[in-house]
Scaffold this motif. Sequence first.
Motif, short mmCIF file in Angstrom:
data_model
loop_
_atom_site.label_atom_id
_atom_site.label_comp_id
_atom_site.label_asym_id
_atom_site.label_seq_id
_atom_site.Cartn_x
_atom_site.Cartn_y
_atom_site.Cartn_z
N MET A 1 -91.08 -63.80 -115.50
CA MET A 1 -90.33 -63.16 -114.42
C MET A 1 -89.18 -62.36 -115.02
O MET A 1 -88.47 -62.85 -115.89
N VAL A 2 -88.99 -61.12 -114.60
CA VAL A 2 -87.88 -60.29 -115.05
C VAL A 2 -86.87 -60.20 -113.92
O VAL A 2 -87.20 -59.81 -112.80
N VAL A 3 -85.65 -60.60 -114.18
CA VAL A 3 -84.58 -60.56 -113.19
C VAL A 3 -83.65 -59.41 -113.54
O VAL A 3 -83.16 -59.33 -114.66
N VAL A 4 -83.39 -58.52 -112.61
CA VAL A 4 -82.49 -57.41 -112.82
C VAL A 4 -81.26 -57.61 -111.95
O VAL A 4 -81.38 -57.75 -110.74
N VAL A 5 -80.09 -57.65 -112.56
CA VAL A 5 -78.85 -57.85 -111.84
C VAL A 5 -78.02 -56.58 -111.96
O VAL A 5 -77.88 -56.03 -113.05
N THR A 6 -77.48 -56.09 -110.86
CA THR A 6 -76.68 -54.89 -110.89
C THR A 6 -75.23 -55.23 -110.65
O THR A 6 -74.89 -56.24 -110.04
N GLY A 7 -74.36 -54.37 -111.13
CA GLY A 7 -72.93 -54.57 -110.93
C GLY A 7 -72.18 -53.36 -111.41
O GLY A 7 -72.67 -52.62 -112.25
N SER A 8 -71.00 -53.14 -110.90
CA SER A 8 -70.22 -51.99 -111.32
C SER A 8 -69.69 -52.21 -112.71
O SER A 8 -69.51 -53.33 -113.16
N PRO A 9 -69.45 -51.08 -113.49
CA PRO A 9 -68.95 -51.21 -114.86
C PRO A 9 -67.66 -52.04 -114.89
O PRO A 9 -66.75 -51.85 -114.09
N GLY A 10 -67.60 -52.97 -115.83
CA GLY A 10 -66.40 -53.78 -115.98
C GLY A 10 -66.34 -54.95 -115.03
O GLY A 10 -65.36 -55.69 -115.00
N SER A 11 -67.36 -55.15 -114.20
CA SER A 11 -67.35 -56.25 -113.25
C SER A 11 -67.62 -57.56 -113.95
O SER A 11 -68.00 -57.62 -115.11
N VAL A 12 -67.44 -58.66 -113.21
CA VAL A 12 -67.74 -59.99 -113.74
C VAL A 12 -69.20 -60.05 -114.20
O VAL A 12 -69.51 -60.63 -115.25
N VAL A 13 -70.09 -59.44 -113.42
CA VAL A 13 -71.51 -59.46 -113.77
C VAL A 13 -71.74 -58.78 -115.10
O VAL A 13 -72.48 -59.29 -115.97
N ASP A 14 -71.12 -57.62 -115.32
CA ASP A 14 -71.31 -56.89 -116.57
C ASP A 14 -70.81 -57.68 -117.76
O ASP A 14 -71.47 -57.76 -118.81
N VAL A 15 -69.64 -58.27 -117.63
CA VAL A 15 -69.06 -59.03 -118.74
C VAL A 15 -69.93 -60.24 -119.05
O VAL A 15 -70.25 -60.51 -120.22
N ARG A 16 -70.34 -60.98 -118.02
CA ARG A 16 -71.17 -62.16 -118.27
C ARG A 16 -72.52 -61.77 -118.85
O ARG A 16 -73.03 -62.46 -119.75
N ARG A 17 -73.09 -60.68 -118.37
CA ARG A 17 -74.38 -60.24 -118.89
C ARG A 17 -74.27 -59.86 -120.37
O ARG A 17 -75.13 -60.19 -121.19
N GLY A 18 -73.19 -59.16 -120.74
CA GLY A 18 -72.98 -58.81 -122.14
C GLY A 18 -72.76 -60.03 -123.01
O GLY A 18 -73.27 -60.11 -124.14
N ASN A 19 -72.00 -61.00 -122.52
CA ASN A 19 -71.77 -62.23 -123.27
C ASN A 19 -73.06 -63.03 -123.44
O ASN A 19 -73.33 -63.60 -124.50
N ARG A 20 -73.85 -63.08 -122.37
CA ARG A 20 -75.14 -63.76 -122.42
C ARG A 20 -76.03 -63.13 -123.49
O ARG A 20 -76.68 -63.82 -124.27
N ALA A 21 -76.03 -61.79 -123.52
CA ALA A 21 -76.84 -61.07 -124.49
C ALA A 21 -76.39 -61.38 -125.91
O ALA A 21 -77.21 -61.53 -126.83
N ALA A 22 -75.08 -61.49 -126.12
CA ALA A 22 -74.55 -61.79 -127.45
C ALA A 22 -75.03 -63.16 -127.93
O ALA A 22 -75.40 -63.33 -129.10
N VAL A 23 -75.04 -64.15 -127.04
CA VAL A 23 -75.49 -65.49 -127.41
C VAL A 23 -76.99 -65.48 -127.73
O VAL A 23 -77.43 -66.04 -128.75
N LEU A 24 -77.78 -64.85 -126.89
CA LEU A 24 -79.23 -64.82 -127.11
C LEU A 24 -79.57 -64.07 -128.40
O LEU A 24 -80.43 -64.49 -129.17
N ARG A 25 -78.90 -62.94 -128.63
CA ARG A 25 -79.17 -62.17 -129.84
C ARG A 25 -78.85 -63.00 -131.08
O ARG A 25 -79.60 -62.99 -132.06
N ALA A 26 -77.74 -63.74 -131.05
CA ALA A 26 -77.38 -64.58 -132.18
C ALA A 26 -78.46 -65.64 -132.45
O ALA A 26 -78.80 -65.91 -133.60
#
Length: 402
Positions: A1-26
């Motif tokens: 399943m692919v989940v797509v979450v939208t949010g305005s730049p700089g929003s809580v969603v964007d920050v959490r999504r970027g942090n999540r990506a950093a953990v997964l990439r590591a």
Amino acid sequence: MVVVVTGSPGSVVDVRRGNRAAVLRALYLQGPKSRQRLVGMTGLSVGTVSSLVTGLIGEGFVREAGVLGSDGGRPRTLVRIDPEYGYVVGAVVEETRLRVELFDAALGGVARASWPLALGVQGAEMVAARVLEGVEELLAEAGVARERVLGVGLGVPGVVEQVPEPVLHAQAYGLPRVPLGALLRAGTDLPVFLENGAKTLGQAEQWFGAGRDAEDLVVTLLGTGVGASIISHGTLYRGASSSAGEWGHTKVEPGGRMCRCGVRGCLEAYVGSGALLERYREVTGRDLSGGDEEEAVALLFADPAAAPVLDEAVRHLSVALSNLINLLNPGRVVLGGWLGQLLGRSRLTEIRTATGALTLTHPYAGTEIRVGEMGGDAVSVGAALLVVNHLIGPTTPAGAEP
């Protein structure tokens, strides 16, 4: 399943999504790690990492993987990508064959197969249909249900323009503008991602091979065709219309040999596998063509009579490498692809010396030329990474969640 979450730049969603990506990439790049180690690797706070890991375990994307003992301190629980989260397909369209490989979510190989394919002879619709048939056949052989597949990544020769449905421009194969993305997506409900094969190779070498610790590098692909993947500040550079990296069609001999693209003097006309075999026939009178190309080139490399052919290839390759280094100033150049590895392993000293003699002293001094570490499945691994990158999402600078 692919989940797509939208949010305005700089929003809580964007920050959490970027942090999540950093953990997964590591976790993908470095393997099982403790939460404490992930804090140091990502620059995120202890609370943020703990919250993200808990959420990823809840998704099924990450799981605990044993305990790491410590000298006198509290044991630390390791976490890793859960292979059972799903499956990823990496497929490669080559001139004469289709290769499809199935990976688990942690990119462990599960199954692979290949079939004949006549690119440039079969129409685009037939190529798209054969790719999808190959995927279905491999899933059936491996006993994997389609709903367990997270996506399909496909590496192809030629320029892949992402506008917005991927369009293939493969001039050398008589396919000037093919809506390959639309053709594939019309035949399947699986998420499909397309990219030039040299770029997928570059991603594989950057993540798991000779480019692991480099931020600015060029990964070259030498095989039947010749191309390059340009990575700047850790990010793939595509150019204005996605054609960056068509290194095989840069000119090393104006008015020289005819290339498959229809223009004379291209690098590919001197160092591509077909060019080497043709030049070998001219020099020795022996024709090695007609069978498996990789086996034929291996025979060429084993023949002392092929020395003038390889010397000539090294000269032209060194001209092209010098131009790359002077123009792009990479910290590392990787000689990738099956032919690049053959040339690198047998002629690396000559390649370095000839390239250095042609290159400005300052940029050459800061560039390391290495042989690729990824094997023959590098392009399919890179194709699978197209899906993984989509699942991870874009990595943004670490930030605190508001």
